[in-house]
Scaffold this active site. Structure first.
Site, PDB file in Angstrom:
ATOM      1  N   GLU A  83      33.117  47.383  -4.774  1.00  0.00           N
ATOM      2  CA  GLU A  83      32.682  48.772  -4.872  1.00  0.00           C
ATOM      3  C   GLU A  83      32.739  49.401  -3.475  1.00  0.00           C
ATOM      4  O   GLU A  83      32.396  48.743  -2.488  1.00  0.00           O
ATOM      5  CB  GLU A  83      31.238  48.809  -5.392  1.00  0.00           C
ATOM      6  CG  GLU A  83      30.694  50.198  -5.606  1.00  0.00           C
ATOM      7  CD  GLU A  83      29.190  50.196  -5.953  1.00  0.00           C
ATOM      8  OE1 GLU A  83      28.471  49.262  -5.544  1.00  0.00           O
ATOM      9  OE2 GLU A  83      28.759  51.135  -6.626  1.00  0.00           O
ATOM     10  N   LYS A 183      30.543  54.212 -13.357  1.00  0.00           N
ATOM     11  CA  LYS A 183      29.261  53.529 -13.142  1.00  0.00           C
ATOM     12  C   LYS A 183      28.113  54.300 -13.776  1.00  0.00           C
ATOM     13  O   LYS A 183      27.923  55.490 -13.525  1.00  0.00           O
ATOM     14  CB  LYS A 183      29.017  53.366 -11.640  1.00  0.00           C
ATOM     15  CG  LYS A 183      27.768  52.561 -11.288  1.00  0.00           C
ATOM     16  CD  LYS A 183      27.633  52.477  -9.759  1.00  0.00           C
ATOM     17  CE  LYS A 183      26.453  51.641  -9.321  1.00  0.00           C
ATOM     18  NZ  LYS A 183      26.307  51.678  -7.839  1.00  0.00           N
ATOM     19  N   CYS A 216      27.845  46.840  -9.648  1.00  0.00           N
ATOM     20  CA  CYS A 216      26.669  46.694  -8.787  1.00  0.00           C
ATOM     21  C   CYS A 216      25.322  46.788  -9.528  1.00  0.00           C
ATOM     22  O   CYS A 216      24.977  45.893 -10.280  1.00  0.00           O
ATOM     23  CB  CYS A 216      26.761  47.722  -7.658  1.00  0.00           C
ATOM     24  SG  CYS A 216      25.699  47.352  -6.246  1.00  0.00           S
TER      25      CYS A 216
END
Ligand SMILES: *[C@@H]1O[C@H](CO)[C@@H](O)[C@H](O)[C@H]1NC(C)=O
Ligand SMILES: *[C@@H]1O[C@H](CO)[C@@H](O)[C@H](O)[C@H]1NC(C)=O
Ligand SMILES: *[C@@H]1O[C@H](CO)[C@@H](O)[C@H](O)[C@H]1NC(C)=O
Ligand SMILES: *[C@@H]1O[C@H](CO)[C@@H](O)[C@H](O)[C@H]1NC(C)=O
Ligand SMILES: *[C@@H]1O[C@H](CO)[C@@H](O)[C@H](O)[C@H]1NC(C)=O
Length: 511
Positions: A83, A183, A216
Site C-alpha cells: 500500500e 479500501k 491494511c
C-alpha cells in the site's frame, strides 16, 4: 456419496502426512511479495504538478520493474506490492490529486493499459504496471491512488465531482486489468473516500482459483475481510499494507500469520519498509508455513518468494499434540495428559468433556495498559500450574508446565472491551506475555520457555491465534481450535523464548 463426504471430513480433520507429501507439482504456484522502501516526496502537503508527481512515482516504479524481473527469474506467477508504495502517504485531499490515476468506470469490460495506452489520459502509472505484468509474464498486484468522476446526483459524490480512492489493482500476466479494490476501512486518510458500497473482489487465475483482496486496516474488520473468506470461499488473500508495528499484539507479521491460521488460507502480505516509522513486516503465509521478513535495521527493500499450495486446506497445519487438562493434587495445580477417550472429533474441532477443575487466582490480579487497553493480569509463578483471570464476560485460563522463565516476568492477561485509540473496535483477548517494566511494554527479546495451553470462553467465533517468539520470529501453535465454547491454543517446546502467545478475538457486532 455419503462415504466420500465422510472421508473428506476426516482427511480435513486429521490431515494425514501422506497428503502433504504426495501433492504433485500442479498443486503449487510461485508467489512473491515485495517489501518496498518508497522514495517519498519531502512534503506531501504542498501542491505538486502532475509532472513532478509522475517523476517521483517513476522512481518507485523503476524499483518495481527490477523486482518483477528478479521474480520472473525465479518463476514467480504473482507478485504483490505494498500500500502507498508508489505515491507515498500523509497527503491532504487536494495535495494528492496530481498523484491520482484516472480510473475508468467499473462497467468497462476489458482494458490492457500497456497495449491500449491511448484509451484514457492520466493513466501513466497504470500503463507502466500493466507493461510490467506483460513483460514479466506474471500477475501484478499494486496499490495506487485513483480518481473516479461521479455525478452530483449521487449523494456520496464529493464536491469536486470525483471520488478519490485508495485502490489495489491487479493485472494479468498479459497486462489486462482484471480486478480493482477500493479500501473500505481507511486509517485516518484525509485524501481518500471509502467506496459508496462495500466491495468483495474475487478473481481466478490460470494457476489457482479464489483470490481476494483487501488492504491494511481492513484486516481488523468484518467487511470485506471475513466476508471474502466465508461467503466467497477465497483461498488466497492478497494484502497490500502500510502497517506500523505495535507490540506485543499487533506487529505486522503477527496479525498476518494470525489471519492465515484463523481461516486456514494463504495470505500474501506486502508492507512498506520504513523502519524510522515502525513500518516493516511482510510475508507469504500458508496454513503450515511462514516465509516472512521483519527488519528494523536494514534500509533496503526485500523480495520474498515462496511456493504456495493451490488448495491450502489440504496442507497440514496442526501438529497434534497431547492436550492437557488440569486437576488438583495435594493442593497443587498440575497438568495431566488429557484422556483422549473423553474427547470427540467433531466438525468444529475437538470437543472434550469435563472442564479443568480447581482453578483459583493464586496471585492478586493487577491492571496494565497494553496498546491503550486496560488489561487485567496475573503473574505466572513456579514451573507448573493453572491460572484463570476474567474481565467482563471473558475468562482466560492457562495451564503450564516445564516453565523455565530465566528470571523473566510473564503474565496471563485478559481484555474484553472497546478499543478506542487509533480506531474503534471491540476486542476479546487472552494473552500470555513477557513483561518488561510493565506488562504490555514493547519487547522483542525473551528467554522464557514453557509448555502451555491457553484458552478462553469467547463470545465471538473470530479469534486469531498469535505466537511471537524472541527476535521477532513467528511460531505456529502445536494445536488450536475450539473445544465446546472455549477457543484454545497449545504449544510444547517453543522454538525460542516466548514474547507473546495470544488468542486475539474480534467481536465485530459490538463495534
Ligand atoms: C506522516 O505522518 C506521521 C504522523 O503524523 C509522521 O510521524 C511521519 O513522519 C509522516 N511521514 C512523512 C513521510 O511525512
Ligand atoms: C487526452 O488529452 C489530450 C490533450 O489534452 C486530448 O487531445 C485527448 O483528446 C485526450 N484523450 C482522451 C482519450 O481523453
Ligand atoms: C522486460 O523483461 C526483460 C526480461 O526479464 C528485462 O530485461 C527488461 O528490463 C524488462 N523491461 C521492463 C521495462 O521491465
Ligand atoms: C482498569 O480497570 C480497573 C477495573 O475496572 C480500574 O480499577 C482501573 O482504574 C483501570 N485502569 C485504568 C488505567 O484505567
Ligand atoms: C465465561 O466464564 C465465566 C466464569 O465461569 C462466566 O461468568 C461467563 O459468563 C462466561 N462467559 C460466557 C460468554 O459464557
Amino acid at each position: 456419496m455419503k462415504v466420500t463426504g465422510c472421508i473428506l471430513i476426516l482427511l480435513h480433520l486429521f490431515c494425514p502426512e501422506a497428503l502433504s507429501l504426495d501433492v504433485d507439482k500442479g498443486a503449487f504456484y510461485m508467489a512473491a511479495v515485495y517489501e518496498h522502501r518508497p522514495v517519498l516526496t519531502p512534503d506531501p502537503k504542498v501542491p505538486h504538478t502532475r509532472r513532478a508527481a509522475l517523476e517521483l512515482m517513476y522512481k518507485n516504479l523503476a524499483v518495481y520493474e527490477e523486482q518483477v524481473k528478479a521474480a520472473a527469474e525465479q518463476g514467480v506467477q504473482i507478485i504483490v506490492f505494498p500500500e502507498d508504495g508508489i505515491h507515498g502517504f500523509n497527503f491532504t485531499w487536494e495535495s494528492i490529486q496530481p498523484f491520482l490515476e484516472f480510473e475508468p468506470p467499473v462497467s468497462l469490460k476489458t482494458w490492457n493499459p500497456c497495449l491500449e495506452s491511448g484509451r484514457f489520459n492520466g493513466t501513466e502509472v497504470l500503463q507502466r504496471l500493466s507493461c510490467m505484468a506483460l513483460n514479466g509474464s506474471m500477475f501484478v498486484v499494486a496499490n495506487v491512488g485513483t480518481k473516479m468522476p461521479c455525478q452530483h446526483l449521487d449523494p456520496g459524490c464529493p464536491p469536486d465531482g470525483q471520488y478519490q480512492f485508495n485502490t489495489d489493482v491487479v493485472f494479468s500476466a498479459a497486462g489486462t486489468l482484471v480486478a480493482r479494490y477500493h479500501k473500505q476501512n481507511l486509517y485516518f486518510e484525509d485524501a481518500f473516500n471509502s467506496p459508496p458500497e462495500m466491495e468483495h473482489i474475487v478473481f481466478d487465475t490460470p494457476f489457482a482459483n479464489g483470490f481476494g483482496l483487501f488492504t491494511c486496516f481492513d484486516i481488523l474488520f468484518r467487511e470485506p475481510a471475513v466476508g471474502l473468506v466465508t461467503q466467497h470461499q477465497v483461498k488466497h488473500v492478497l494484502y497490500p499494507t502500510a502497517w506500523m508495528n505495535q507490540l506485543p499484539l499487533l506487529s505486522a507479521v503477527q496479525i498476518q500469520r494470525g489471519f492465515s491460521s484463523s481461516f486456514n488460507i494463504n495470505f500474501l502480505a506486502a508492507n512498506i519498509h520504513e523502519p524510522s516509522l515502525g513500518l516493516t513486516g511482510s510475508g507469504i503465509y500458508t496454513p503450515a508455513k511462514s516465509h516472512y521478513y521483519h527488519n528494523m535495521k536494514s534500509q533496503e527493500g526485500k523480495l520474498i518468494v515462496a511456493q504456495v499450495p493451490v488448495n491450502p486446506s489440504l496442507e497440514c497445519s496442526r501438529k497434534k499434540e497431547s492436550r492437557h487438562k488440569v486437576s488438583q493434587t495435594q493442593g497443587l495445580m498440575v497438568d495431566l495428559p488429557l484422556d483422549s477417550s473423553v474427547c470427540q472429533v467433531e466438525q468444529q474441532g475437538v470437543r472434550c468433556e469435563g472442564k479443568p477443575v480447581g482453578f483459583h487466582k493464586p496471585t492478586p490480579a493487577f491492571f496494565s495498559e497494553m496498546m491503550y487497553d486496560n488489561f487485567t493480569l496475573v503473574l505466572i509463578t513456579g514451573a507448573e500450574g493453572g491460572l484463570q483471570v476474567c474481565s467482563n464476560s471473558l475468562c482466560c485460563s492457562l495451564s503450564y508446565r516445564n516453565a523455565a522463565l530465566s528470571g523473566e516476568t510473564y503474565a496471563l492477561g485478559v481484555f474484553d472491551g472497546l478499543h478506542t485509540i487509533h480506531g474503534t473496535y471491540y476486542l476479546q483477548v487472552c494473552t500470555l506475555v513477557k513483561c518488561g517494566e510493565t506488562c504490555g511494554q514493547e519487547i522483542t527479546e525473551a528467554g522464557g520457555v514453557l509448555d502451555f495451553q491457553l484458552w478462553g470462553n469467547f463470545s465471538t467465533s473470530y479469534v486469531f491465534p498469535l505466537l511471537l517468539m524472541s527476535g521477532m520470529t513467528l511460531d505456529l501453535p502445536g494445536d488450536w481450535g475450539w473445544a465446546g465454547h472455549d477457543c484454545y491454543m497449545s504449544k510444547e517446546k517453543t522454538s525460542s523464548g516466548l514474547v507473546t502467545a495470544a488468542l486475539y478475538g474480534r467481536w465485530y457486532e459490538k463495534d
